[in-house]
Write a protein that holds these residues in place. Structure first.
Motif, PDB file in Angstrom:
ATOM      1  N   THR A  76      26.419  32.338  24.632  1.00 16.18           N
ATOM      2  CA  THR A  76      27.265  33.144  23.766  1.00 16.18           C
ATOM      3  C   THR A  76      28.472  32.316  23.364  1.00 16.18           C
ATOM      4  N   SER A  77      29.274  32.844  22.480  1.00 15.08           N
ATOM      5  CA  SER A  77      30.459  32.113  22.037  1.00 15.08           C
ATOM      6  C   SER A  77      31.424  31.866  23.187  1.00 15.08           C
ATOM      7  N   ALA A  78      31.347  32.689  24.218  1.00  8.85           N
ATOM      8  CA  ALA A  78      32.201  32.501  25.390  1.00  8.85           C
ATOM      9  C   ALA A  78      31.593  31.510  26.384  1.00  8.85           C
ATOM     10  N   GLY A  79      30.389  31.018  26.057  1.00  3.46           N
ATOM     11  CA  GLY A  79      29.746  30.042  26.917  1.00  3.46           C
ATOM     12  C   GLY A  79      28.947  30.624  28.055  1.00  3.46           C
ATOM     13  N   TYR A  80      28.861  31.952  28.114  1.00  2.00           N
ATOM     14  CA  TYR A  80      28.121  32.560  29.201  1.00  2.00           C
ATOM     15  C   TYR A  80      26.618  32.313  29.033  1.00  2.00           C
ATOM     16  N   PRO A  81      25.925  31.972  30.124  1.00  2.00           N
ATOM     17  CA  PRO A  81      24.478  31.812  30.014  1.00  2.00           C
ATOM     18  C   PRO A  81      23.796  33.155  29.810  1.00  2.00           C
ATOM     19  N   ALA A  82      22.710  33.142  29.127  1.00  2.44           N
ATOM     20  CA  ALA A  82      21.943  34.366  28.899  1.00  2.44           C
ATOM     21  C   ALA A  82      20.472  34.025  28.816  1.00  2.44           C
ATOM     22  N   VAL A  83      19.632  34.953  29.235  1.00  7.04           N
ATOM     23  CA  VAL A  83      18.188  34.831  29.076  1.00  7.04           C
ATOM     24  C   VAL A  83      17.713  36.087  28.379  1.00  7.04           C
ATOM     25  N   TYR A  84      17.088  35.918  27.225  1.00  8.17           N
ATOM     26  CA  TYR A  84      16.628  37.044  26.429  1.00  8.17           C
ATOM     27  C   TYR A  84      15.140  37.229  26.657  1.00  8.17           C
ATOM     28  N   SER A  85      14.733  38.466  26.894  1.00 12.04           N
ATOM     29  CA  SER A  85      13.318  38.742  27.095  1.00 12.04           C
ATOM     30  C   SER A  85      12.643  38.943  25.744  1.00 12.04           C
ATOM     31  N   ARG A  86      11.329  38.766  25.732  1.00 10.16           N
ATOM     32  CA  ARG A  86      10.564  38.917  24.497  1.00 10.16           C
ATOM     33  C   ARG A  86      10.644  40.336  23.958  1.00 10.16           C
ATOM     34  N   SER A  87      10.797  41.311  24.871  1.00  5.88           N
ATOM     35  CA  SER A  87      10.871  42.711  24.446  1.00  5.88           C
ATOM     36  C   SER A  87      12.234  43.068  23.883  1.00  5.88           C
ATOM     37  N   GLY A  88      13.223  42.199  24.156  1.00  9.31           N
ATOM     38  CA  GLY A  88      14.576  42.492  23.695  1.00  9.31           C
ATOM     39  C   GLY A  88      15.345  43.345  24.674  1.00  9.31           C
ATOM     40  N   LYS A  89      14.675  43.816  25.737  1.00  7.53           N
ATOM     41  CA  LYS A  89      15.341  44.653  26.728  1.00  7.53           C
ATOM     42  C   LYS A  89      15.963  43.791  27.832  1.00  7.53           C
ATOM     43  N   GLN A  90      17.033  44.293  28.429  1.00 12.28           N
ATOM     44  CA  GLN A  90      17.662  43.598  29.543  1.00 12.28           C
ATOM     45  C   GLN A  90      16.702  43.595  30.733  1.00 12.28           C
ATOM     46  N   THR A  91      16.485  42.432  31.301  1.00 12.21           N
ATOM     47  CA  THR A  91      15.570  42.314  32.422  1.00 12.21           C
ATOM     48  C   THR A  91      16.354  42.119  33.705  1.00 12.21           C
ATOM     49  N   GLU A  92      16.038  42.902  34.706  1.00 12.01           N
ATOM     50  CA  GLU A  92      16.687  42.726  36.007  1.00 12.01           C
ATOM     51  C   GLU A  92      16.119  41.477  36.669  1.00 12.01           C
TER      52      GLU A  92
END
Length: 300
Positions: free
Chosen positions: A50-66
């Protein structure tokens, strides 16, 4: 105590029997020990920032994954692996270990830094992909220092593929030109070990299984290349060398391949994601059980 929950991540484009067999094998080993392990392909996720540099992992479904308690990362998608580690997930093996083992040039640098015996190795000067190899004078140094015959290995390759036996100067120049723009190295062959090596499976600080691989018609002993296997009882020097090699590349799990050298055993290479079926069929040892136990002991 809550049951451990993990993922096994493998490559979504490798839907072959060999890789799917590995996935199924690990899932069954986890089930035996009461651990929830779900198979996921790497292309189910996209690493991002993100612009704040936070890491992120996006799922194929677009839903947040635990995220799970741990991941057995049986792939080489280092961007995804590193991102998951930044999110706090414990990976077995780590992205560092996978990255070192995936690149044979880097792997030999790490082994040399720990003074681990390896065949004499020289890394080819890098040029940009697509460019013609114009200046070949460095090959004179390779030939003088290593001699002929020699072995050429692409830095990226598995199952004994992308490895070439070179008998003469003409072939050496031909291979160098063909590999221009690709990371590769030149290596002195262990003549006492042509067509033979020893595979030791390391889990943590223990060698849990070992086999000798032999080929009657190929300088490579890999089973995939047609080699045969027999159970092997390594001596203490071989065990300590395998453990030191795994430690040098920072691997929890490793398949360490040793060669017979004139002055004792040498490390050929370290594999961070060794397959399990051939050593099980050879020795009767289920390495997956040791791997799952290691993960469980680390996290509980």
């Amino acid at each position: 105590m809550a049951k451990l929950n993990g993922w096994l991540i493998y490559n979504g484009h490798l839907q072959t029997n060999k890789f799917l067999d590995y996935v199924d094998w690990m899932l069954k080993a986890a089930e035996k020990q009461g651990i929830e392990l779900a198979a996921k392909t790497n292309d189910q996720f996209i690493a991002g920032t993100t612009s704040a540099g936070y890491p992120a992992v996006y799922s194929r479904s677009g839903k947040q994954t635990e995220l799970p308690d741990f991941i057995h990362f049986a792939d080489k998608d280092l961007h995804l692996a590193r991102q998951l580690e930044r999110l706090g997930v414990h990976l077995f093996n780590s992205s560092t270990a996978i990255g070192i083992c995936d690149n044979k040039s880097l792997m030999h640098e790490k082994l040399a830094a720990k003074q681990i015996p390896v065949p004499k190795t020289m890394i080819a000067p890098l040029i940009f992909p697509g460019m013609e190899l114009i200046n070949k004078t460095y090959l004179e140094t390779v030939e003088r220092e290593i001699g002929l015959p020699l072995i050429v290995k692409e830095a990226y390759g598995s199952f004994g593929e992308q490895v070439y036996w070179v008998e003469n100067r003409h072939k050496l120049h031909e291979i160098a030109a063909r590999l221009a723009g690709r990371d590769h190295l030149y290596q002195q062959p262990a003549l006492l070990s042509v067509g033979t090596d020893i595979r030791l499976n390391v889990v943590g600080n223990e060698v849990v299984a070992a086999m000798k691989r032999t080929s009657e018609n190929d300088f490579r002993a890999n089973v995939t290349a047609g080699g045969s296997t027999q159970p092997y009882r390594p001596d203490n020097d071989e065990i300590q060398l395998a453990l030191a090699a795994a430690k040098a590349v920072q691997a929890n799990f490793a398949g360490v391949d040793l060669l017979y050298g004139e002055n004792g055993p040498m490390v050929c290479e370290v594999n961070s994601n060794p397959h399990l079926r051939s050593i099980y069929e050879c020795t009767g040892v289920d390495v997956a059980d040791y791997m799952i136990s290691f993960i469980s002991n680390k996290l509980t």
